[in-house]
Design a protein around this motif. Structure first.
Motif, PDB file in Angstrom:
ATOM      1  N   PHE C 197      -3.364 -16.007  19.368  1.00  0.00           N
ATOM      2  CA  PHE C 197      -3.193 -15.561  20.758  1.00  0.00           C
ATOM      3  C   PHE C 197      -2.692 -14.122  20.850  1.00  0.00           C
ATOM      4  O   PHE C 197      -2.905 -13.450  21.856  1.00  0.00           O
ATOM      5  CB  PHE C 197      -2.245 -16.506  21.510  1.00  0.00           C
ATOM      6  CG  PHE C 197      -2.970 -17.616  22.217  1.00  0.00           C
ATOM      7  CD1 PHE C 197      -3.417 -18.721  21.516  1.00  0.00           C
ATOM      8  CD2 PHE C 197      -3.248 -17.534  23.584  1.00  0.00           C
ATOM      9  CE1 PHE C 197      -4.112 -19.734  22.145  1.00  0.00           C
ATOM     10  CE2 PHE C 197      -3.952 -18.542  24.229  1.00  0.00           C
ATOM     11  CZ  PHE C 197      -4.387 -19.651  23.518  1.00  0.00           C
ATOM     12  N   GLY C 198      -2.006 -13.648  19.811  1.00  0.00           N
ATOM     13  CA  GLY C 198      -1.501 -12.280  19.832  1.00  0.00           C
ATOM     14  C   GLY C 198      -2.611 -11.243  19.837  1.00  0.00           C
ATOM     15  O   GLY C 198      -2.377 -10.057  20.100  1.00  0.00           O
ATOM     16  N   LYS C 199      -3.850 -11.671  19.547  1.00  0.00           N
ATOM     17  CA  LYS C 199      -4.958 -10.707  19.507  1.00  0.00           C
ATOM     18  C   LYS C 199      -5.245 -10.114  20.874  1.00  0.00           C
ATOM     19  O   LYS C 199      -5.804  -9.022  20.975  1.00  0.00           O
ATOM     20  CB  LYS C 199      -6.205 -11.393  18.944  1.00  0.00           C
ATOM     21  CG  LYS C 199      -6.017 -11.763  17.483  1.00  0.00           C
ATOM     22  CD  LYS C 199      -7.297 -11.694  16.695  1.00  0.00           C
ATOM     23  CE  LYS C 199      -6.958 -11.626  15.214  1.00  0.00           C
ATOM     24  NZ  LYS C 199      -8.136 -11.713  14.360  1.00  0.00           N
ATOM     25  N   GLU C 200      -4.884 -10.835  21.933  1.00  0.00           N
ATOM     26  CA  GLU C 200      -5.123 -10.286  23.267  1.00  0.00           C
ATOM     27  C   GLU C 200      -4.401  -8.953  23.429  1.00  0.00           C
ATOM     28  O   GLU C 200      -4.976  -7.990  23.925  1.00  0.00           O
ATOM     29  CB  GLU C 200      -4.642 -11.294  24.321  1.00  0.00           C
ATOM     30  CG  GLU C 200      -4.911 -10.828  25.740  1.00  0.00           C
ATOM     31  CD  GLU C 200      -4.422 -11.845  26.762  1.00  0.00           C
ATOM     32  OE1 GLU C 200      -3.980 -12.939  26.348  1.00  0.00           O
ATOM     33  OE2 GLU C 200      -4.465 -11.524  27.974  1.00  0.00           O
ATOM     34  N   GLU C 202      -3.270  -7.191  20.921  1.00  0.00           N
ATOM     35  CA  GLU C 202      -3.513  -6.337  19.750  1.00  0.00           C
ATOM     36  C   GLU C 202      -4.698  -5.399  19.965  1.00  0.00           C
ATOM     37  O   GLU C 202      -4.764  -4.329  19.382  1.00  0.00           O
ATOM     38  CB  GLU C 202      -3.780  -7.213  18.520  1.00  0.00           C
ATOM     39  CG  GLU C 202      -3.764  -6.452  17.202  1.00  0.00           C
ATOM     40  CD  GLU C 202      -4.268  -7.302  16.050  1.00  0.00           C
ATOM     41  OE1 GLU C 202      -5.106  -8.205  16.287  1.00  0.00           O
ATOM     42  OE2 GLU C 202      -3.845  -7.056  14.917  1.00  0.00           O
ATOM     43  N   MET C 203      -5.642  -5.807  20.824  1.00  0.00           N
ATOM     44  CA  MET C 203      -6.878  -5.031  20.953  1.00  0.00           C
ATOM     45  C   MET C 203      -7.010  -4.434  22.346  1.00  0.00           C
ATOM     46  O   MET C 203      -6.596  -5.035  23.338  1.00  0.00           O
ATOM     47  CB  MET C 203      -8.070  -5.933  20.637  1.00  0.00           C
ATOM     48  CG  MET C 203      -7.982  -6.536  19.216  1.00  0.00           C
ATOM     49  SD  MET C 203      -9.425  -7.494  18.702  1.00  0.00           S
ATOM     50  CE  MET C 203      -9.310  -8.885  19.820  1.00  0.00           C
ATOM     51  N   TYR C 214      -7.695  -0.735  18.487  1.00  0.00           N
ATOM     52  CA  TYR C 214      -6.477  -1.522  18.437  1.00  0.00           C
ATOM     53  C   TYR C 214      -5.438  -0.814  19.285  1.00  0.00           C
ATOM     54  O   TYR C 214      -5.423   0.415  19.376  1.00  0.00           O
ATOM     55  CB  TYR C 214      -5.992  -1.696  16.992  1.00  0.00           C
ATOM     56  CG  TYR C 214      -6.854  -2.672  16.233  1.00  0.00           C
ATOM     57  CD1 TYR C 214      -6.681  -4.042  16.406  1.00  0.00           C
ATOM     58  CD2 TYR C 214      -7.863  -2.237  15.391  1.00  0.00           C
ATOM     59  CE1 TYR C 214      -7.486  -4.955  15.748  1.00  0.00           C
ATOM     60  CE2 TYR C 214      -8.681  -3.146  14.727  1.00  0.00           C
ATOM     61  CZ  TYR C 214      -8.485  -4.505  14.916  1.00  0.00           C
ATOM     62  OH  TYR C 214      -9.293  -5.409  14.276  1.00  0.00           O
ATOM     63  N   SER C 215      -4.560  -1.572  19.938  1.00  0.00           N
ATOM     64  CA  SER C 215      -3.540  -0.981  20.806  1.00  0.00           C
ATOM     65  C   SER C 215      -2.353  -0.496  19.972  1.00  0.00           C
ATOM     66  O   SER C 215      -2.213  -0.860  18.801  1.00  0.00           O
ATOM     67  CB  SER C 215      -3.046  -2.036  21.791  1.00  0.00           C
ATOM     68  OG  SER C 215      -2.374  -3.066  21.090  1.00  0.00           O
ATOM     69  N   HIS C 223      -0.258  -8.665  15.561  1.00  0.00           N
ATOM     70  CA  HIS C 223      -0.496  -9.810  16.451  1.00  0.00           C
ATOM     71  C   HIS C 223       0.297 -11.039  16.023  1.00  0.00           C
ATOM     72  O   HIS C 223       0.635 -11.887  16.859  1.00  0.00           O
ATOM     73  CB  HIS C 223      -1.995 -10.103  16.591  1.00  0.00           C
ATOM     74  CG  HIS C 223      -2.650 -10.754  15.427  1.00  0.00           C
ATOM     75  ND1 HIS C 223      -2.726 -12.119  15.291  1.00  0.00           N
ATOM     76  CD2 HIS C 223      -3.272 -10.252  14.339  1.00  0.00           C
ATOM     77  CE1 HIS C 223      -3.379 -12.418  14.184  1.00  0.00           C
ATOM     78  NE2 HIS C 223      -3.723 -11.304  13.575  1.00  0.00           N
ATOM     79  N   LEU C 224       0.672 -11.159  14.762  1.00  0.00           N
ATOM     80  CA  LEU C 224       1.469 -12.304  14.335  1.00  0.00           C
ATOM     81  C   LEU C 224       2.826 -12.287  15.032  1.00  0.00           C
ATOM     82  O   LEU C 224       3.272 -13.293  15.583  1.00  0.00           O
ATOM     83  CB  LEU C 224       1.673 -12.275  12.817  1.00  0.00           C
ATOM     84  CG  LEU C 224       0.525 -12.748  11.949  1.00  0.00           C
ATOM     85  CD1 LEU C 224      -0.676 -11.843  12.023  1.00  0.00           C
ATOM     86  CD2 LEU C 224       0.963 -12.885  10.495  1.00  0.00           C
TER      87      LEU C 224
END
Lengths: 315, 315, 315, 315, 315, 315
Positions: C197-200, C202-203, C214-215, C223-224
């Motif tokens: 879920f952290g990918k939201e 992260e990108m 990537y942000s 993202h972890l």
């Protein structure tokens, strides 16, 4: 018009005619819709970019790595030489040319080298090892004389395997005397002779003996495995003892020295340890020879891919 | 005197009599010149240090890993329990004992497990792969049912290979459906079933199925090579196609996943990649199962050698 | 003039008009001082180099990754196709086009996939884990349905995260039964559902769901960490027990398996170990699927960046 | 009978009475069935093996790491000193002893050190960073003054974290001036002050401040994560800007420098890079100080576990 | 025609005349047979591709890295600026130009920096270390003031070594007080001052102080060895004690910190450990300074070769 | 009472008298306060634990590694033999014993080996290299004949360096002919002869030639550096050319082959590459010889520390 001038001797502006190899042939189209061929012109002395403008056949990509009779001019593009082909046809069965002038070859005389290999094999005291080696030699004689030892890193020329194997056998012969306390000469010489026979199946070759790629079995099984397996079968056919059959396979499977360099198992007896060192040494010395040949005395080469570093040619 | 009490249930001070295995037998002499035996008492539930004082035979080091009828007392030395044997003789052919109570075994019923393996093999669509697997099973049936999957790291008990192979086949069956787009189920199942058959020759076993050591071929050639080689020979006998023979060997040779973990080549097709992951997964899960069994909920195990770390058993 | 022809179907010489995405827009000037735009024309089927000659606006670099109505001709430059744009304007709110035809998407039906995710979540026995997962799903529903699972390595298309997560949940469901002795199904399924879920955050995404970069938090925190932190806060809000809150965070923080692959800590319980293996497996299988789709049967792909090797598509 | 003699000064044969700490208490039984206690006698100057023969309580393993009034004799076993306890009871609330003489402590005066930390914090120009640091200090004041910085590698004594943090703040203060072009002093000092606050939850402590183990959250989540998370929550409560909140977390998450050393992400701004170097430097210098204190001038220490090498104390 | 405009300020279309450096000169021929020169135009503010069309001398490749009086026009090719030289001649002895405007230099005033170095050296308590440093300074004064600290990674500009050494001496001065318990200030300062003197022989410089390559001794022996050796000889001449001579050499030989980073031995005393950390720190901080100077606040740099990662410039 | 019986031949119960070496002497006290000495009894054939009960001198720890006249009894403790010394005194100048029987020595005749070394040196064509080698030999003759090549890994016996150097020179002589195209025989032989001369200063020796430790310069500077430095000084004294002086130093500095194995620089010319391989080969072969001597035919050795693996002695 100059006849059969070697690529290493060509100069911009020359008109040339002769037999050459054309490789990496790719059929393309210019922006204006005109078909042309982009390829590499090759002989034993070197390579040069080549173009056939406004050309739609009959030569196609299938003809890569074949010998052709070619007429054209040495031109230049973006500062590098480019051969513009004006006339081209496949060499026919009647044509006279010397393959050794068209593809790079090992600096040795094949028959002399073969005779020396046979002589060393004949000197192996252990009859079981000796017979197996001699049988392998006869079974693979043609390939053993012709194939390179690698696609690009070292000994990547006609008869490269023969040169690599003979040099290693000479070293193994000497070192088995120096380390006679721990080395069984028969085992070391047999393993040295056999270690790279799997390369025949590992590489795809053109009819001229040029390596065009690695084969599917070469990549999926590896030459160590294929060689050990064939040796094992032959050993059983000849009734070799279990212990010797196991040792021969071990020498072949471990000759890359470390797992991360592709050894299936690591060397665990004195002969396999020494074989892996001799293989490393001969490969390295040949890379030096090939690299230093293109380097000026007192200067460094460019970074060599196989060694991972630049090397110095002293004065 | 208590009869056949299990080692896990022994307490200091008990007098015990029953059938046990004696392993790691070493014949020694005390400073005062008296001969004695130092060994490990073992049954399916555990092990304990053992001594036979003032003993000069007939049991010798050759009798390690055999079943014996033993009488003695549970004592203590330096804070750890020690079994002092007072009377000992080799079990005879007439003695009644259950091998499963004397050596640790996989937690499964062998016949049921074998039936499930046969059932999955029968479901392999590709006839060439199926026939080869079935032939291998019958050829090695006894060993396949009994041997452990390793000497110590995981599944190091009777029928460990059967348990490991069956679990992996169940996972392969499911995952070949989940990744049906890239996975050929027949190839994956065949490779999974066959991948560890080389372990039979890799390990030296006692008559009770205990692994006492790795064999010379096991160390010098490795179980991957020996398995691939046998599969190749059988495939040729059965007339399997070149491509399938190559793929099966590739799956076996690459199932350790990376060169540095002992793979002869790295996985290069989807099925070999997946097989190496399933093997890793099943080994890891079994190590967890074995480690957590000895760990209290809410606490950490000691450092596990196979995992290289301590693990947590949650509440 | 052909309408809305897909990029994968375009041929040199065609006149084309339709809705496409223009990305990587760069405004330049020719040597002769004339302004032009260099960009990439994109739809769901592929990409092509594009030029707008003699163009000074109003489209600028800010409009990268937007939908445009475009007219032009498929040309060729240096042997590769090049789209020369003759007319261009931003798509307006009134225009009718299907986003799924303009950007690559996962091969699934979003609503069916979502329904299956919901069904598996509903089957989680442990109420604390189940409620937390369901709350996370509703909170991030839009992003969860749309975002890719990565910028380029694998699942780098619309709904890639949904596809990756669902596949992993299916595998986790099966494997929690196979390894029921050591695996808490509720914990494994919750961790699997939540792990990415952290990918939201992260990108960085365009309005079409394309990942453009990537942000800063994605790179500086990872993202972890961001996922574990949000899960921790939500768990406290919901009154989850300390032990379960800790375990969920541990599964998220360790799912990259090893420190050098970016895990904040290494897996130390059976569920985190298994989650990291499932994640590895699903990523690898998807890379194979994407790579083999571009490879001929019986041949090797080019070297894949994510796998670090070429792979074989068997026949 | 000598009173309160320090362990470092004890000699074989002495009768001793005084307050000491008893740790690693284990209740055992001799071969002859007699109960006894094996433990370590400890004070600020060192440790010694200890035994209580023929003892069955009331002191038990639960009393490890508590202060006790002890009488006994310094004896010797197998060439190493051993303290034989003849009389023992737990210290009561009325007893007078100085904790600093019973457990090893940092060579500093706590109040002076705390005052200097406060002074440096007060000098942080940026109000948001300063306020957060001051709030963290007050929230964790007791632990910050007392806990060690590690269980064993370096600063593993009372107030070790205070000493480590203060030394690093002094270095950060100086280096932020030397590298003023790239370093934001406020950020570097805040990150330096905060970086190890997670150690409070990472370690399990006895009432005397001795670290007895790492905690479950310490192992499963790590002190970097726990610290960053708390700082993030506090920053949000205080309304710190998004950018600064992100940067502070980044400094904490990356202060181990490299992924393989346990950094959750690698340093990616000048301040996090410098913080990771200052942390490395202060840890290394303290290990040298502790190691060289036990080494003769002109000789080498034994191999140090933290450094992975022996070190030389010059003359 | 604009006079002496700096390269960083040039715009396409400008006519320019002034003194510049021409480097990487290569003499070529166009396809049509016309000779031309391809080179890089350089001054202290930057570099630009340059061409001299239809040019056959007298400037040749031998004149690379010399100052020239140049007239030409700023043009553009393939979207990047290109300087077309119309008139060129070597600067003569009578010409007036400021070298500091033609080659990039450290942001410091050389005499002030030198004075500070001398002052710190004068403060070294130990007379043996101090005298040796002062002698080395006078012996190599010209080079010490001018040479860069590296060919490209960091401090790769005029007086880069002076800047790097001075910064490190400032840090060493401070840190020898912070860690006074384990650090001999005299030894640390002497080692810090001396550690990179071998760079003079390691690099080949043009007369302007530009590094054109590494020298043969630089590559075959390394600057650590060459520096330690010279220091050893000078120490013997000055009668320095054996112990101090050994320590100084050790600091120089180990200042790269780890064998794989090129240290001849790893640091084994507190001063060499600290010197290697200070060297790492100063190099890293300078790389950040050079990288962040080209990065917008709130964004990431491109991947930096020396750091192996992209870095963030915060707002 | 048996006279001068070798340690390898001693049996429990024997009364023995003769000359032996006593090493690792430590003076201790029993629990009951009685002083005793614990040490190792040694001769050329092996070692045995030794005790002198109730002994307070005059032999002390300072006398370690000296020859003594000893009388005592071969006893046993905990299953391993232990020599109980009843009478002991230092050997005096008048005593007759053969050092070669008391310390392990290389299996060669020193004078013959030295003559062969001299002969090969005399055959070096290049006068500069030859003279330098001959000067080094005379300068270090005593040490060169006597010292071991290492403290423990291989050739760790009297004259080990002589044996190692001579074997390598024989190999270098042969290989310089096999690779005559790239190898300068004079350079390779000179580098091979000189490469380990730094070991004299690297190791601390007793008067009997036993290595008791590594020296401070040995650890802080390394034998590669010390050897290269001395060779450089001597080369300058003798007026050797710059190029040859550089090459000789390069061969010495790089002979460990890789930075992580302690090479100060990596080999960058053919001769240094080959020297590093010959050194590796000779060390490995000697480790095999020493290991296999203690291994039964058809079985594996224990894990060897130098090789990092167990090895197989075939039948």
């Amino acid at each position: 018009m100059e006849q059969d001038i070697r690529i290493a001797d060509m100069n911009v502006g020359q008109q040339v005619q002769g037999f050459y190899v054309l490789k990496d042939i790719r059929c393309k189209t210019t922006t204006s819709g005109s078909p042309f061929i982009s390829a590499r012109l090759m002989d034993a002395t070197g390579e040069m970019e080549a173009k056939i403008w406004n050309y739609s056949g009959p030569i196609t990509e299938e003809d890569s790595c074949k010998v052709m009779l070619i007429r054209g001019e040495v031109s230049e593009y973006n500062g590098t030489p480019q051969f513009v082909i004006q006339k081209i046809c496949l060499a026919s069965a009647d044509d006279h040319y010397d393959v050794k002038e068209l593809v790079p070859s090992a600096p040795l005389e094949e028959n002399e080298a073969l005779a020396e290999v046979r002589e060393i094999l004949a000197s192996i005291d252990d009859g079981e090892y000796r017979r197996l080696c001699q049988a392998m030699l006869e079974r693979h004689l043609d390939a053993f004389l012709m194939i390179p030892a690698a696609k690009s890193v070292h000994h990547a020329f006609r008869s490269g395997l023969l040169m690599h194997t003979l040099n290693m056998m000479r070293a193994a012969d000497f070192l088995s005397q120096l380390y006679f306390e721990v080395i069984d000469r028969s085992l070391l010489l047999a393993g040295t002779f056999l270690h790279d026979f799997g390369k025949e199946r590992e590489m795809v070759r053109s009819e001229l003996g040029l390596v065009t790629d690695y084969s599917a079995p070469g990549k999926l099984l590896g030459h160590l495995y294929m060689c050990a397996q064939e040796v094992c079968e032959l050993a059983r056919e000849q009734g070799m003892s279990e212990e010797k059959t196991m040792l021969l396979q071990h020498l072949i499977l471990s000759h890359h020295g470390k797992l991360e360099f592709g050894a299936a198992v690591e060397p665990q007896c004195a002969e396999s340890e020494l074989l892996s060192i001799i293989d490393l040494m001969d490969s390295r010395m040949e890379i030096y020879a090939e690299t230093l040949a293109d380097t000026q005395p007192g200067s460094f080469s460019g970074k060599n891919f196989g060694l991972g570093k630049a090397v110095y040619r002293h004065t």
